[in-house]
Design a protein around this motif. Structure first.
Motif, PDB file in Angstrom:
ATOM      1  N   ASN A  72      70.827  87.444 -60.439  1.00  0.00           N
ATOM      2  CA  ASN A  72      71.527  86.928 -59.262  1.00  0.00           C
ATOM      3  C   ASN A  72      72.485  85.778 -59.573  1.00  0.00           C
ATOM      4  O   ASN A  72      73.247  85.370 -58.710  1.00  0.00           O
ATOM      5  N   SER A  73      72.405  85.263 -60.788  1.00  0.00           N
ATOM      6  CA  SER A  73      73.329  84.172 -61.173  1.00  0.00           C
ATOM      7  C   SER A  73      74.571  84.701 -61.878  1.00  0.00           C
ATOM      8  O   SER A  73      75.414  83.926 -62.321  1.00  0.00           O
ATOM      9  N   LEU A  74      74.660  86.006 -61.991  1.00  0.00           N
ATOM     10  CA  LEU A  74      75.700  86.555 -62.860  1.00  0.00           C
ATOM     11  C   LEU A  74      77.138  86.368 -62.373  1.00  0.00           C
ATOM     12  O   LEU A  74      78.053  86.283 -63.181  1.00  0.00           O
ATOM     13  N   ILE A  75      77.341  86.287 -61.043  1.00  0.00           N
ATOM     14  CA  ILE A  75      78.727  86.222 -60.539  1.00  0.00           C
ATOM     15  C   ILE A  75      79.495  85.022 -61.128  1.00  0.00           C
ATOM     16  O   ILE A  75      80.561  85.210 -61.732  1.00  0.00           O
ATOM     17  N   PRO A  76      78.975  83.789 -60.982  1.00  0.00           N
ATOM     18  CA  PRO A  76      79.740  82.676 -61.587  1.00  0.00           C
ATOM     19  C   PRO A  76      79.833  82.789 -63.105  1.00  0.00           C
ATOM     20  O   PRO A  76      80.833  82.389 -63.704  1.00  0.00           O
ATOM     21  N   LEU A  77      78.783  83.349 -63.714  1.00  0.00           N
ATOM     22  CA  LEU A  77      78.827  83.497 -65.175  1.00  0.00           C
ATOM     23  C   LEU A  77      79.923  84.473 -65.585  1.00  0.00           C
ATOM     24  O   LEU A  77      80.663  84.243 -66.548  1.00  0.00           O
ATOM     25  N   ILE A  78      80.037  85.582 -64.841  1.00  0.00           N
ATOM     26  CA  ILE A  78      81.064  86.582 -65.170  1.00  0.00           C
ATOM     27  C   ILE A  78      82.462  85.960 -65.070  1.00  0.00           C
ATOM     28  O   ILE A  78      83.329  86.191 -65.911  1.00  0.00           O
ATOM     29  N   THR A  79      82.655  85.152 -64.028  1.00  0.00           N
ATOM     30  CA  THR A  79      83.963  84.510 -63.868  1.00  0.00           C
ATOM     31  C   THR A  79      84.308  83.717 -65.130  1.00  0.00           C
ATOM     32  O   THR A  79      85.413  83.778 -65.657  1.00  0.00           O
ATOM     33  N   ARG A  80      83.322  82.974 -65.600  1.00  0.00           N
ATOM     34  CA  ARG A  80      83.564  82.145 -66.783  1.00  0.00           C
ATOM     35  C   ARG A  80      83.761  82.997 -68.031  1.00  0.00           C
ATOM     36  O   ARG A  80      84.644  82.739 -68.850  1.00  0.00           O
ATOM     37  N   TRP A  81      82.917  84.007 -68.157  1.00  0.00           N
ATOM     38  CA  TRP A  81      82.979  84.844 -69.377  1.00  0.00           C
ATOM     39  C   TRP A  81      84.313  85.560 -69.493  1.00  0.00           C
ATOM     40  O   TRP A  81      84.892  85.631 -70.560  1.00  0.00           O
ATOM     41  N   THR A  82      84.766  86.126 -68.363  1.00  0.00           N
ATOM     42  CA  THR A  82      86.003  86.917 -68.463  1.00  0.00           C
ATOM     43  C   THR A  82      87.191  86.032 -68.861  1.00  0.00           C
ATOM     44  O   THR A  82      88.035  86.449 -69.650  1.00  0.00           O
ATOM     45  N   VAL A  83      87.223  84.831 -68.290  1.00  0.00           N
ATOM     46  CA  VAL A  83      88.317  83.928 -68.668  1.00  0.00           C
ATOM     47  C   VAL A  83      88.200  83.585 -70.155  1.00  0.00           C
ATOM     48  O   VAL A  83      89.194  83.590 -70.891  1.00  0.00           O
ATOM     49  N   ALA A  84      86.955  83.338 -70.589  1.00  0.00           N
ATOM     50  CA  ALA A  84      86.754  82.970 -71.998  1.00  0.00           C
ATOM     51  C   ALA A  84      87.090  84.135 -72.921  1.00  0.00           C
ATOM     52  O   ALA A  84      87.746  83.952 -73.958  1.00  0.00           O
ATOM     53  N   ILE A  85      86.679  85.351 -72.523  1.00  0.00           N
ATOM     54  CA  ILE A  85      86.930  86.523 -73.372  1.00  0.00           C
ATOM     55  C   ILE A  85      88.434  86.733 -73.564  1.00  0.00           C
ATOM     56  O   ILE A  85      88.905  87.060 -74.648  1.00  0.00           O
ATOM     57  N   ALA A  86      89.178  86.469 -72.458  1.00  0.00           N
ATOM     58  CA  ALA A  86      90.631  86.665 -72.553  1.00  0.00           C
ATOM     59  C   ALA A  86      91.262  85.764 -73.605  1.00  0.00           C
ATOM     60  O   ALA A  86      92.293  86.097 -74.162  1.00  0.00           O
ATOM     61  N   SER A  87      90.649  84.634 -73.857  1.00  0.00           N
ATOM     62  CA  SER A  87      91.274  83.727 -74.836  1.00  0.00           C
ATOM     63  C   SER A  87      90.602  83.800 -76.207  1.00  0.00           C
ATOM     64  O   SER A  87      90.977  83.071 -77.124  1.00  0.00           O
ATOM     65  N   LEU A  88      89.619  84.701 -76.340  1.00  0.00           N
ATOM     66  CA  LEU A  88      88.937  84.817 -77.644  1.00  0.00           C
ATOM     67  C   LEU A  88      89.891  85.230 -78.748  1.00  0.00           C
ATOM     68  O   LEU A  88      89.743  84.838 -79.897  1.00  0.00           O
ATOM     69  N   TYR A  89      90.906  86.026 -78.377  1.00  0.00           N
ATOM     70  CA  TYR A  89      91.785  86.575 -79.406  1.00  0.00           C
ATOM     71  C   TYR A  89      92.517  85.496 -80.186  1.00  0.00           C
ATOM     72  O   TYR A  89      92.899  85.686 -81.312  1.00  0.00           O
TER      73      TYR A  89
END
Lengths: 679, 345
Positions: free
Chosen positions: B265-282
């Motif tokens: 149930n905590s995943l929504i805010p985590l996903i927001t953070r992860w996706t932004v972070a993943i986009a800059s992993l490159y």
């Protein structure tokens, strides 16, 4: 224990991502491994070279890489001081006919290009990228260097639109500019479009005459005493036509020269690895009985190159490069401000700790100058402002405390500049220092008062007001970098201004923006520097020659008829000819005096280099002359056995154990809690 | 949901066009054709060399008058030739902004960003740099997120206990360290002085592992504090919810409550953070790549900025914009996947 099922999933996920991540990491290609006992010289650079095509290499890093593989007709004597040219590809000194302005060069007969695919009969007319790996692997022996290669190389320097080096020959060789005009138009943007361009090299140039296979004559359009220096830059290097046509624009990544090393691998941002070229001719370390050459005596008479392999590691940050040097994984290292404080005593000597580690110090003055150039077209500080402008320039110059700047900003790594030619160069006068460049705050304020400015204040806080506007005078200095050190320097200038009542504003910008402002002449003053290309003061004095105004290299837009007249007279005098040398020195002095009167620049410093090296490495006798000579790495020596002993290190047990415990104990405790929760 | 995704995909070209327009304007202003020529040819290039280069690159075209003047200069002495001024509009015609913009759009659409300052195609440089960057950031990101979630969950579950206090204080201490200082400290002691890791360098394939361990550990230390605190707050919002009490009253053990109910149930805010972070992993970790000599895109970016390698900077900016557009779309879709209450319309 139901949720422990998650563990394999998590581990699997990490493993999957790790594999995914590692597969593409094979992007770069690895260099071959050094054989046991090889003398490996490891040096470092802060970035990749721009090009390893000698006709495009304009910067120091690129020129140095080119110097490993390409050669010029002449080279600087490794030991002789002051700088002296000696034959490299040429067999002897050139013959010069002053009446016809013609140089005759005779070439060595035992010079061969390195073995390469481009010399294979089946590669003629082909482009390397269109060939298969198998075809590319089918190399042929490098052929003998001939006068046609020298002719071709001069033409190529002229023909490439992206060659930054044509300035050394522009307007100098008969017919070469005309050749360039047509050639640059034929140059396409890809190899497929370059057919006509390649064929155009058959067009003769009247000033380049191949007499026989090993003799070439070069006819100049006007006297050019710097000609030999100019063609000793990488721009004068011999390139094989087969290589230039087979690799096209990618010759920059596939160098094929006659030099002592062959490129083994270039992995951008990681390293460049060079290995000894088996086809390099017999050349030996020069001999000398001079006592100051004792350090190099064990090397004299040895066959070159002295190292089997040269590895240039790209290390951008100062800390890792210095740590690698301390661990013996780099032969030499420069020092930034902090490292200088760490390694040196207050008397600018190496600390005992470093000496015990087998580290040695050498220092030398670079043929460079750091200065602030005023825009002479500016209405406040330039010629239009008349005496007031001159007073502002002079006041700035008097207010600049060069000794303080060198001590605080450069850790003592510099010498105050009181004339335009750096020490060690012909045209530098040991007993001369421009009056306008002496630090004297009272004089600076007096100069301003004499010009009609109101100067009021005390101590370090003054205000200079222009009665015409009723406002404090403000000057803006532009800087080509936004680094922290530039910010510190900006504060220094700001404080300097306060002491004479000027409000000095600093604009820090990227190099591109800086160049644009300079070319447009929209700045008031520019913080600039110049590295001499060859040991002739003309190279420095041209920076203030009127016709070189922006977008040329005279960023100050300085225009003084007397200066221009004397410069033109001085530029054609050959300092190597004794009877001309005297006149030349006199004219250089006169040019300095004009600059002393007009003050288009605030001369800041001549940079001094302090460099460390391991005692298993015998460095070059680095003095100004070697800054122009990019072919000297073949003279470097490394004691392979001693070097390998220094770089061997053992890890202590306890620090690692303690750190690991600090990480693992809390994780373990939490894992224990998870297990407890389960039951 | 399909209509929503399709709509978002169709927006993308418009956003991309905006990015292209913005980058073109910025780069054209910062790096004019004159400045580009000087960067390529060096400061010592003469005006004629600059114009020749610009003609070769399609920035200008000589007029007949200009060509005549050009030829006339070849008969002059060097000093006289330097006095000749070539005027835009009379001696040569500069290409229009529109024409340049058209070429720029074309190059972006075909991923042909030209060559970098070493004359290597930018697309090749990007491809080569991607692997080293991901080999650092992907494991580092995954490990730090897993550890961060684990500690965050734990702190939330045992809030106001010694465990919670220890985790929160440790997180604050980690956040207080300066990242650069930690890197320098780690490199000096763990690598240079104690020789547990190499100081600097990289090798292809699995050989890279020994060069990556220290940067990954440092990445973990630098980012962990902030992640733990964020996760703890997110989890705290959940641990008092009715469903948690219901789960406990049904007899679920704490691990089930933690990992199955609270985490999901905590995943929504985590996903927001992860996706932004993943986009800059490159782009990897700019500073870590630079300090440890990992030849990835972060290092390439720093190098390009330092050397005004405009083509590379442009490519990285465009790549970044595309990555963020995809990441945003992905996060919206993932919201719907992890939370059935979210409807994408």
């Amino acid at each position: 224990m139901k949720h422990l099922r998650l563990v394999p999933g998590i581990v699997g996920l990490i493993a999957a991502f790790a594999v995914l991540a590692f597969v593409p990491s094979c992007g770069g290609s690895e260099a071959s491994k050094a054989a046991a006992g090889d003398a490996v010289l490891q040096l470092h650079e802060t970035g990749d070279p721009k090009s390893i095509d000698p006709h495009k290499a304009g910067d120091v890093v690129s020129s140095q890489q080119c110097g490993l593989v390409y050669e010029t007709l002449y080279q600087y004597d490794y030991l002789a001081r002051p700088a002296k040219l000696v034959p490299c590809l040429a067999e002897s000194d050139p013959e010069y006919d002053q009446a016809t302005l013609t140089y005759t060069f005779k070439l060595k007969k035992n010079v061969f290009f390195q073995d390469d695919r481009c010399f294979h009969p089946s590669a003629q007319g082909e482009y390397f990228e269109n060939e298969s790996e198998v075809e590319r692997a089918d190399v042929a022996a490098g052929r003998n260097l001939t006068a046609h290669d020298i002719e071709y190389s001069f033409k190529r320097l002229a023909a490439l639109p992206d060659s930054g080096g044509f300035w050394v020959l522009e307007g100098k060789i008969e017919g070469l500019d005309e050749f360039r005009e047509k050639a640059t138009k034929l140059k396409g943007t890809s190899w497929d479009e370059d057919g006509e361009f390649f064929a155009y090299f058959d067009t003769p140039v009247s000033g380049l005459k191949v007499v026989d296979n090993y003799t070439i004559q070069v006819k100049l359009r006007e006297p050019y005493p710097q000609f030999l220096y100019a063609i000793t830059l990488s721009y004068g290097a011999a390139v094989a036509r087969e290589a230039a046509e087979y690799y096209g624009d990618q010759l920059t990544r596939h160098p094929v020269g006659t030099g002592p090393y062959k490129l083994d691998n270039w992995w951008e941002q990681k390293e460049l690895v060079w290995v000894r070229s088996p086809s390099f001719r017999e050349e030996y370390f020069p001999t000398s009985d001079a006592p100051e050459h004792a350090l190099w005596r064990p090397l004299m008479g040895k066959r070159l190159p002295l190292c089997d392999r040269v590895e240039f590691r790209i290390i951008k940050e100062a800390q890792p490069s210095f740590l690698e040097f301390l661990n013996g994984r780099l032969a030499a290292s420069g020092m930034d401000k902090d490292q200088f404080t760490q390694a040196m005593t207050t008397q600018s000597e190496l600390t005992e700790e470093y000496r015990e580690k087998g580290i040695r110090l050498r220092s030398y003055e670079e043929p460079t100058i750091h200065y602030i150039s005023f825009n002479m077209n500016d209405s406040i500080v330039g010629t239009p402002a008349g005496e007031k402008g001159r007073a502002l320039r002079r006041a700035m110059s008097h207010a600049f405390n060069r000794a303080d700047y060198i001590t605080r900003m450069q850790n003592g790594r510099g010498t105050p500049a009181g004339q335009i030619t750096p020490p060690g160069m012909v045209g530098h006068f040991d007993d001369y220092y421009m009056e306008s460049q002496r630090y004297d705050l009272d004089k600076a304020r007096q100069v301003l008062r004499d010009a009609g400015f109101q100067v009021e204040g005390s101590g370090d806080d003054w205000t200079t007001t222009d009665p015409a506007t009723g406002k404090q005078v403000t000057l803006t200095v532009m800087h080509r970098s936004t680094r922290d050190s530039t910010k510190d320097y900006a504060v220094f200038l700001n404080n300097m201004g306060r002491r004479i009542g000027l409000n000095i504003e600093n604009e820090l910008m990227t190099f591109a923006e800086f160049l644009k402002r300079q070319d447009e002449g929209t700045g008031q003053a520019y913080d600039a520097g110049w590295v001499m290309d060859y040991p002739d003061a003309q190279n420095m004095l041209q920076l203030l020659y009127g016709p070189n105004k922006p977008p040329g290299i005279n960023s100050a837009s300085f225009a003084d008829a007397e200066y221009d007249r004397i410069y033109k007279e001085m530029a054609v005098l050959d300092q190597e000819v004794p009877e001309q040398r005297e006149t030349k020195l006199k004219l250089i002095k006169q040019l300095n005096e004009i600059l002393d009167r007009e003050v288009p620049w605030v001369l800041v410093e001549f940079r001094k280099i302090f460099s460390l090296y391991h005692e298993w490495f015998i460095p070059p006798p680095w003095e100004p002359a070697n800054a122009f000579a990019y072919t000297y790495i073949k003279f470097y020596y490394v004691d392979a056995e001693a070097a390998s002993q220094v770089s061997e290190r053992k890890s202590p047990f306890w620090p690692g154990f303690i750190l690991l415990s600090v990480i693992l104990i809390p994780v373990g405790l939490m894992g224990w809690k998870v297990i407890q929760n389960q039951t | 949901m399909f209509a929503y995704v399709l709509r978002r995909v169709l927006y993308m070209p418009l956003i991309l066009f905006g990015v292209i327009l913005l980058t073109f304007t910025l780069f054209y202003m910062v790096a004019s054709p004159d400045a580009l020529a000087k960067m390529k040819l060096g400061e010592k290039a003469t005006r004629l060399q600059v114009l020749d280069w610009q003609e070769n690159q399609g920035y200008i075209t000589w007029t007949d008058d200009g060509l005549e003047k050009r030829q006339a200069t070849q008969r002059m002495s060097t000093a006289e030739a330097k006095e000749v001024v070539f005027v835009d509009g009379t001696d040569y015609e500069s290409r229009s902004w529109l024409g340049l913009f058209g070429s720029y759009v074309g190059s972006v659409l075909t991923f042909d960003f030209g060559n970098d300052r070493t004359d290597k195609p930018v697309s090749e440089r990007l491809w080569e740099g991607l692997g080293p960057s991901l080999s650092l950031t992907l494991p580092a990101f995954l490990i730090s997120e897993l550890v961060g979630v684990f500690f965050g969950l734990f702190a939330a579950m045992y809030r106001q206990s010694r465990i919670d206090h220890t985790i929160v204080i440790s997180a604050i201490i980690l956040m207080s360290f300066n990242g650069i200082a930690l890197i320098m400290f780690g490199q000096k002691f763990l690598a240079a002085d104690w020789a547990y890791f190499p100081v600097h360098g990289f090798e292809a394939g699995f050989q890279a592992l020994r060069f990556l361990i220290l940067p990954i550990i440092l990445y973990l230390i630098i980012t962990l504090g902030e992640k733990v605190r964020f996760n703890r707050i997110v989890m705290l919002d959940e641990v008092d919810q009715d469903y948690v009490r219901t789960a406990r009253s049904k007899g679920a053990n704490e691990n089930t409550v933690l990992f199955k109910h609270v985490l999901r149930n905590s995943l929504i805010p985590l996903i927001t953070r992860w996706t932004v972070a993943i986009a800059s992993l490159y782009v990897g970790s700019l500073v870590l790549e630079s300090f440890f000599g990992i030849p990835g895109l972060g290092s390439l970016t720093i190098d390009a900025i330092a050397n005004n390698d405009v083509n590379v900077i442009r490519a990285i900016v465009i790549l970044g914009a595309i990555s963020f557009m995809i990441a945003n779309l992905l996060s919206d879709v993932l919201y719907a996947v992890v939370d059935p209450r979210v409807r994408l319309e």
